[in-house]
Write an enzyme that holds these catalytic residues in place. Structure first.
Site, mmCIF file in Angstrom:
data_model
loop_
_atom_site.group_PDB
_atom_site.id
_atom_site.type_symbol
_atom_site.label_atom_id
_atom_site.label_comp_id
_atom_site.label_asym_id
_atom_site.label_seq_id
_atom_site.Cartn_x
_atom_site.Cartn_y
_atom_site.Cartn_z
ATOM 1 N N LYS A 229 0.845 -1.195 0.000
ATOM 2 C CA LYS A 229 0.000 0.000 0.000
ATOM 3 C C LYS A 229 0.878 1.241 0.000
ATOM 4 O O LYS A 229 2.007 1.207 0.496
ATOM 5 C CB LYS A 229 -0.883 -0.028 1.251
ATOM 6 N N HIS B 91 -6.913 -7.255 -5.793
ATOM 7 C CA HIS B 91 -7.966 -6.645 -4.996
ATOM 8 C C HIS B 91 -8.601 -5.600 -5.890
ATOM 9 O O HIS B 91 -8.062 -4.512 -6.074
ATOM 10 C CB HIS B 91 -7.397 -6.014 -3.721
ATOM 11 N N ASP C 101 -7.628 6.199 -1.777
ATOM 12 C CA ASP C 101 -7.986 4.780 -1.718
ATOM 13 C C ASP C 101 -9.339 4.630 -1.015
ATOM 14 O O ASP C 101 -9.441 4.073 0.062
ATOM 15 C CB ASP C 101 -6.875 4.036 -0.958
ATOM 16 N N ASP D 208 -12.424 -5.870 -3.307
ATOM 17 C CA ASP D 208 -12.092 -5.241 -2.022
ATOM 18 C C ASP D 208 -12.543 -3.793 -2.025
ATOM 19 O O ASP D 208 -11.833 -2.920 -2.508
ATOM 20 C CB ASP D 208 -10.577 -5.340 -1.757
HETATM 21 C C1 RNT Z 1 -6.676 -1.988 2.973
HETATM 22 C C2 RNT Z 1 -6.481 -3.205 2.137
HETATM 23 C C3 RNT Z 1 -7.052 -4.473 2.683
HETATM 24 C C4 RNT Z 1 -8.416 -4.293 3.313
HETATM 25 C C5 RNT Z 1 -9.120 -5.574 3.660
HETATM 26 C C6 RNT Z 1 -10.290 -5.348 4.564
HETATM 27 O O1 RNT Z 1 -6.337 -0.822 2.335
HETATM 28 O O2 RNT Z 1 -6.979 -2.971 0.858
HETATM 29 O O3 RNT Z 1 -7.058 -5.442 1.701
HETATM 30 O O4 RNT Z 1 -9.264 -3.557 2.487
HETATM 31 O O5 RNT Z 1 -8.234 -6.467 4.182
HETATM 32 ZN ZN ZN Z 2 -6.979 -4.636 -0.481
#
Ligand code: RNT
Ligand code: ZN
Length: 420
Positions: free
Chosen positions: A230, A288, A296, A328
């Protein structure tokens, strides 16, 4: 729409696609084989069942207070049953560790979780012939204070290592029970709000902690480990320990799955182009699929250029055996059932659209350096009768057309959600 009209439109569409050398029937068969992992957390705004009134921490946010969120495991699974009834194809469910269920008086903390605490999920998935993916929950917990696996505090770090190990064991049980590997995705929110003076130490700690988490070996037939990077989170704007470069390096070195979340890069950076590069070096990828609006923000996935680009890459690479598709996002401002249905159907539409491109013509043109033809074929694809093929997919799967499912969701809202 009347069945005979769906069939007539489909027949004409097939003839038009055949002119481009596209086999529509083959595309429909191919689409049926692609599961989408449905994230349970859209149904209750990422609350889980440990302490549903607790704060969502870890720099993620579900905004809105639309009525009708699921409050119990039965409600959440019931909602997902209904969602699956509106979807063509066979899919998967994605569960977070914070959705554990406890018998009265049997509550344990996250480091003590076992597959027993997910037996209802597993039984439900088995009954519905769903694969199931899993996630450690390294946020929304008193032991998370800005850092988890990368914490300098040994007690904190050990707690989260134990938790992550527990989830790998649970995922292995799930994969074995359901006869399909369970992808266990590790995402940690660890980072600093403001500029760090030492960027290296937390990353070294994280690499060592992950090594401990992954020491135990499981059959890839049962369990697969994924790591998710991230760029930043709310309250961790300046530095994220588990950045893209960190996990790219870790996944390559240790041959783990790399998770690419569409919202986890710079707002103008898209993930489609990363697939071919990453697949050369990591064994598999977990997507995701999400939609960030300016940050985000985890908006509901829709058919937009970014989603189509991802689908096109999957088709052009024919990477379906190495890329797992999971959704996601979490939007609490609208009907959550509709949010799920729109997301999965958008993913499927994007895939079908990509499968119906005149790929052979495009790639032949490219090989012969005829870039005008390549561009022309790509543009031609955009006005082909794609909708008629999508309608046929829904009709064949005996699920409502796009023009019809909303009425069913509204009825469910009135009969079920409004009573919560
Ligand atoms: C968070 C990530 C992660 C979560 C989930 C709930 O920024 O994207 O994947 O959204 O685990
Ligand atoms: Zn995620």
């Amino acid at each position: 729409m009347a069945k005979k009209n769906i069939d007539a439109a489909y027949k004409l569409a097939c003839e038009r696609y055949a002119e481009l050398g596209v086999d529509v029937g083959a595309a429909l068969k191919r689409l049926l084989k692609i599961p989408v992992s449905l994230h349970c957390w859209q149904g209750d705004d990422v609350r889980g069942f440990e302490n549903a009134d607790g704060d969502l921490t870890g720099g993620i946010q579900a905004t809105g207070n639309y009525p009708g969120r699921a409050r119990t495991p039965a409600e959440l699974r019931g909602d997902m049953d209904f969602v699956f009834s509106l979807l063509g194809g066979k899919h998967r469910v994605n569960v977070h560790a914070c959705y554990a269920e406890f018998e009265k008086g049997q509550r344990v903390d996250r480091d003590e979780l076992t597959a027993e605490h997910f037996k209802n999920w597993i039984a439900w998935a088995k009954k519905n012939r769903l694969g199931m993916d899993f996630n450690p929950t390294l946020f929304s917990h008193p032991m998370f204070n800005g850092f988890s696996l990368s914490s300098r505090d040994k007690k904190t770090r050990k707690f989260w290592i134990k938790h992550t190990i527990a989830t790998r064991r649970i995922a292995a049980v799930i994969g074995k029970a359901l006869g399909s590997p369970s992808v266990n995705n590790v995402w940690i929110p660890d980072g600093f709000k403001d500029i760090p003076a030492d960027r290296m130490t937390p990353r070294k700690i994280l690499a060592d902690a992950l090594d401990e988490c992954f020491a135990e070996k499981f059959s890839p037939k049962h369990e697969l480990d994924a790591v998710e990077s991230k760029l930043f989170g709310i309250g961790a704007e300046s530095y994220t320990v588990g950045s893209h470069e960190f996990y790219m390096g870790y996944a390559v070195k240790n041959q783990k799955l790399l998770t690419l979340d569409a919202g986890h890069f710079h707002p103008t950076e898209a993930i489609a182009d990363k697939l071919s590069a990453c697949l050369l070096f990591v064994p598999e990828i977990l997507l995701h699929v999400s939609r960030g609006v300016r940050w985000d923000s985890d908006h509901v996935v829709i058919v937009n250029d970014e989603l189509i680009a991802v689908a096109q890459e999957l088709v052009r690479l024919n990477a379906f055996d190495r890329v797992h598709i999971g959704l996601d996002y979490f939007d609490a401002s609208l009907n959550r059932i509709a949010a799920w249905v729109i997301g999965v159907r958008s993913m499927q539409k994007a895939l079908l659209y990509a499968m119906l491109e005149p790929l052979k013509k495009m790639q032949d043109a490219e090989k012969s350096e005829d870039y005008a033809s390549r561009l022309a074929w790509m543009e031609t694809a955009k006005t082909m009768p794609f909708g008629a093929v999508w309608d046929k997919f829904c009709a064949d799967e005996d699920v409502p057309l796009d023009t019809e499912w909303l009425a069913e969701v509204k009825a469910y809202e009135a009969n079920v959600l409004a009573k919560r």
